[in-house]
Design a protein around this motif. Structure first.
Motif, PDB file in Angstrom:
ATOM      1  N   MET A 150       0.831  -1.209   0.000  1.00 43.44           N
ATOM      2  CA  MET A 150       0.000   0.000   0.000  1.00 43.44           C
ATOM      3  C   MET A 150       0.862   1.253   0.000  1.00 43.44           C
ATOM      4  O   MET A 150       1.928   1.278   0.599  1.00 43.44           O
ATOM      5  CB  MET A 150      -0.912   0.030   1.235  1.00 43.44           C
ATOM      6  N   THR A 151       0.364   2.295  -0.644  1.00 39.82           N
ATOM      7  CA  THR A 151       1.057   3.578  -0.616  1.00 39.82           C
ATOM      8  C   THR A 151       0.740   4.295   0.696  1.00 39.82           C
ATOM      9  O   THR A 151      -0.221   3.949   1.393  1.00 39.82           O
ATOM     10  CB  THR A 151       0.595   4.471  -1.784  1.00 39.82           C
ATOM     11  N   PHE A 152       1.537   5.316   1.027  1.00 39.07           N
ATOM     12  CA  PHE A 152       1.272   6.103   2.228  1.00 39.07           C
ATOM     13  C   PHE A 152      -0.128   6.714   2.156  1.00 39.07           C
ATOM     14  O   PHE A 152      -0.854   6.766   3.150  1.00 39.07           O
ATOM     15  CB  PHE A 152       2.303   7.231   2.372  1.00 39.07           C
ATOM     16  N   SER A 153      -0.499   7.197   0.968  1.00 37.68           N
ATOM     17  CA  SER A 153      -1.798   7.831   0.798  1.00 37.68           C
ATOM     18  C   SER A 153      -2.937   6.849   1.064  1.00 37.68           C
ATOM     19  O   SER A 153      -3.921   7.185   1.735  1.00 37.68           O
ATOM     20  CB  SER A 153      -1.913   8.397  -0.622  1.00 37.68           C
ATOM     21  N   GLU A 154      -2.802   5.623   0.561  1.00 33.78           N
ATOM     22  CA  GLU A 154      -3.825   4.604   0.797  1.00 33.78           C
ATOM     23  C   GLU A 154      -3.949   4.299   2.286  1.00 33.78           C
ATOM     24  O   GLU A 154      -5.055   4.150   2.817  1.00 33.78           O
ATOM     25  CB  GLU A 154      -3.486   3.335   0.011  1.00 33.78           C
ATOM     26  N   GLU A 155      -2.812   4.221   2.968  1.00 35.70           N
ATOM     27  CA  GLU A 155      -2.838   3.971   4.412  1.00 35.70           C
ATOM     28  C   GLU A 155      -3.536   5.112   5.147  1.00 35.70           C
ATOM     29  O   GLU A 155      -4.325   4.878   6.077  1.00 35.70           O
ATOM     30  CB  GLU A 155      -1.413   3.793   4.937  1.00 35.70           C
ATOM     31  N   ASN A 156      -3.267   6.347   4.734  1.00 37.95           N
ATOM     32  CA  ASN A 156      -3.889   7.498   5.389  1.00 37.95           C
ATOM     33  C   ASN A 156      -5.406   7.496   5.204  1.00 37.95           C
ATOM     34  O   ASN A 156      -6.161   7.855   6.110  1.00 37.95           O
ATOM     35  CB  ASN A 156      -3.298   8.801   4.848  1.00 37.95           C
ATOM     36  N   TYR A 157      -5.855   7.081   4.037  1.00 38.57           N
ATOM     37  CA  TYR A 157      -7.298   7.006   3.787  1.00 38.57           C
ATOM     38  C   TYR A 157      -7.943   5.918   4.644  1.00 38.57           C
ATOM     39  O   TYR A 157      -9.010   6.133   5.226  1.00 38.57           O
ATOM     40  CB  TYR A 157      -7.571   6.736   2.305  1.00 38.57           C
ATOM     41  N   LEU A 158      -7.299   4.764   4.723  1.00 38.84           N
ATOM     42  CA  LEU A 158      -7.849   3.679   5.541  1.00 38.84           C
ATOM     43  C   LEU A 158      -7.974   4.121   6.997  1.00 38.84           C
ATOM     44  O   LEU A 158      -8.979   3.855   7.657  1.00 38.84           O
ATOM     45  CB  LEU A 158      -6.967   2.435   5.451  1.00 38.84           C
ATOM     46  N   LYS A 159      -6.947   4.798   7.481  1.00 38.41           N
ATOM     47  CA  LYS A 159      -6.965   5.261   8.874  1.00 38.41           C
ATOM     48  C   LYS A 159      -8.073   6.294   9.087  1.00 38.41           C
ATOM     49  O   LYS A 159      -8.779   6.261  10.108  1.00 38.41           O
ATOM     50  CB  LYS A 159      -5.602   5.857   9.247  1.00 38.41           C
ATOM     51  N   ALA A 160      -8.247   7.185   8.118  1.00 37.54           N
ATOM     52  CA  ALA A 160      -9.291   8.209   8.228  1.00 37.54           C
ATOM     53  C   ALA A 160     -10.676   7.565   8.263  1.00 37.54           C
ATOM     54  O   ALA A 160     -11.525   7.932   9.088  1.00 37.54           O
ATOM     55  CB  ALA A 160      -9.191   9.183   7.056  1.00 37.54           C
ATOM     56  N   ILE A 161     -10.914   6.595   7.390  1.00 35.83           N
ATOM     57  CA  ILE A 161     -12.216   5.913   7.365  1.00 35.83           C
ATOM     58  C   ILE A 161     -12.428   5.142   8.663  1.00 35.83           C
ATOM     59  O   ILE A 161     -13.533   5.113   9.213  1.00 35.83           O
ATOM     60  CB  ILE A 161     -12.307   4.969   6.142  1.00 35.83           C
ATOM     61  N   TYR A 162     -11.358   4.548   9.173  1.00 34.24           N
ATOM     62  CA  TYR A 162     -11.455   3.806  10.439  1.00 34.24           C
ATOM     63  C   TYR A 162     -11.889   4.739  11.573  1.00 34.24           C
ATOM     64  O   TYR A 162     -12.786   4.406  12.358  1.00 34.24           O
ATOM     65  CB  TYR A 162     -10.095   3.176  10.772  1.00 34.24           C
ATOM     66  N   HIS A 163     -11.269   5.907  11.667  1.00 35.58           N
ATOM     67  CA  HIS A 163     -11.621   6.849  12.732  1.00 35.58           C
ATOM     68  C   HIS A 163     -13.050   7.367  12.556  1.00 35.58           C
ATOM     69  O   HIS A 163     -13.780   7.529  13.537  1.00 35.58           O
ATOM     70  CB  HIS A 163     -10.638   8.022  12.748  1.00 35.58           C
TER      71      HIS A 163
END
Length: 217
Positions: free
Chosen positions: A1-14
């Motif tokens: 995963m790219t950093f951007s994809e990880e950031n999106y997953l974390k945002a959706i999780y929160h």
């Protein structure tokens, strides 16, 4: 995963952590400070990788694999915050931005060794729970200080707002995790609260009280 994809997953999780329903692309765009069209493009990519359930004009939610990936990112972030505070003497208002960079380290072995080195903590310096290596989380019993009624008391166990400005304000008022807070009264005009923190009386705004988590005594 790219950093951007990880950031999106974390945002959706929160965004979905306090809701059983999906979240809108607009809510994600606001959190990520980007355009809704950019969010849509990313959601398509994440959906192709089976990390999110996404249908146009409907709410977005994480799949089981997406939820686990998000928890591992959150795990790394919060473990690094513990390390920075406990081992490198950073203050709790300094660590979020640094942990935002460190959370993208890929080595699972490193993170598991870091976890063991720190004594397998279950909470970060802001009182948020740390997922274990399998994504399990120990729930913390807590409620917002603003929800208490006069004459109730609790121990400060977390903060809703983790911004540097808010944490510095708490330091100035000598409010920290573990502080005993006694709710004395609430002003009807502006809903400000008169409280005692470890025996010291002060008045705080409802906004402050709405960002402090306590566990009832």
């Amino acid at each position: 995963m790219t950093f951007s994809e990880e950031n999106y997953l974390k945002a959706i999780y929160h965004l979905t952590s306090h809701s059983n329903s999906g979240v809108s692309t607009n809510a994600i765009a606001e959190m990520m400070e980007t355009k809704a069209s950019s969010v849509t493009d990313m959601l398509k990519k994440l959906s192709d990788k089976d990390f999110v359930n996404y249908k146009k004009y409907q709410g977005v939610s994480l799949t089981e694999s997406g939820k686990l990936e998000a928890k591992m990112i959150v795990r790394k972030h919060r473990l690094w915050e513990v390390f920075l505070v406990e081992k490198l003497d950073f203050s709790w208002d300094e660590v979020h931005e640094i942990a935002e960079q460190l959370e993208h380290i890929k080595s699972e072995k490193l993170i598991n060794k870091l976890d063991d080195f720190l004594g397998n903590p279950t909470e970060d310096p802001h009182g948020d729970p740390i997922p274990d290596a399998k994504g399990r989380i120990i729930a913390i019993e807590k409620q917002l200080l603003s929800e208490l009624v006069p004459h109730q008391s609790g121990v400060c166990v977390g903060v809703k707002d983790t911004s540097s400005a808010f944490l510095k304000y708490l330091d100035k008022q000598e409010i920290a995790l573990g502080s005993t807070i006694d709710f004395i009264s609430k002003e009807t005009f502006d809903l400000s609260l008169k409280i005692k923190v470890d025996g010291k009386e002060l008045t705080i705004s409802n906004k402050i009280a709405s960002n402090l988590f306590v566990k009832l005594l």
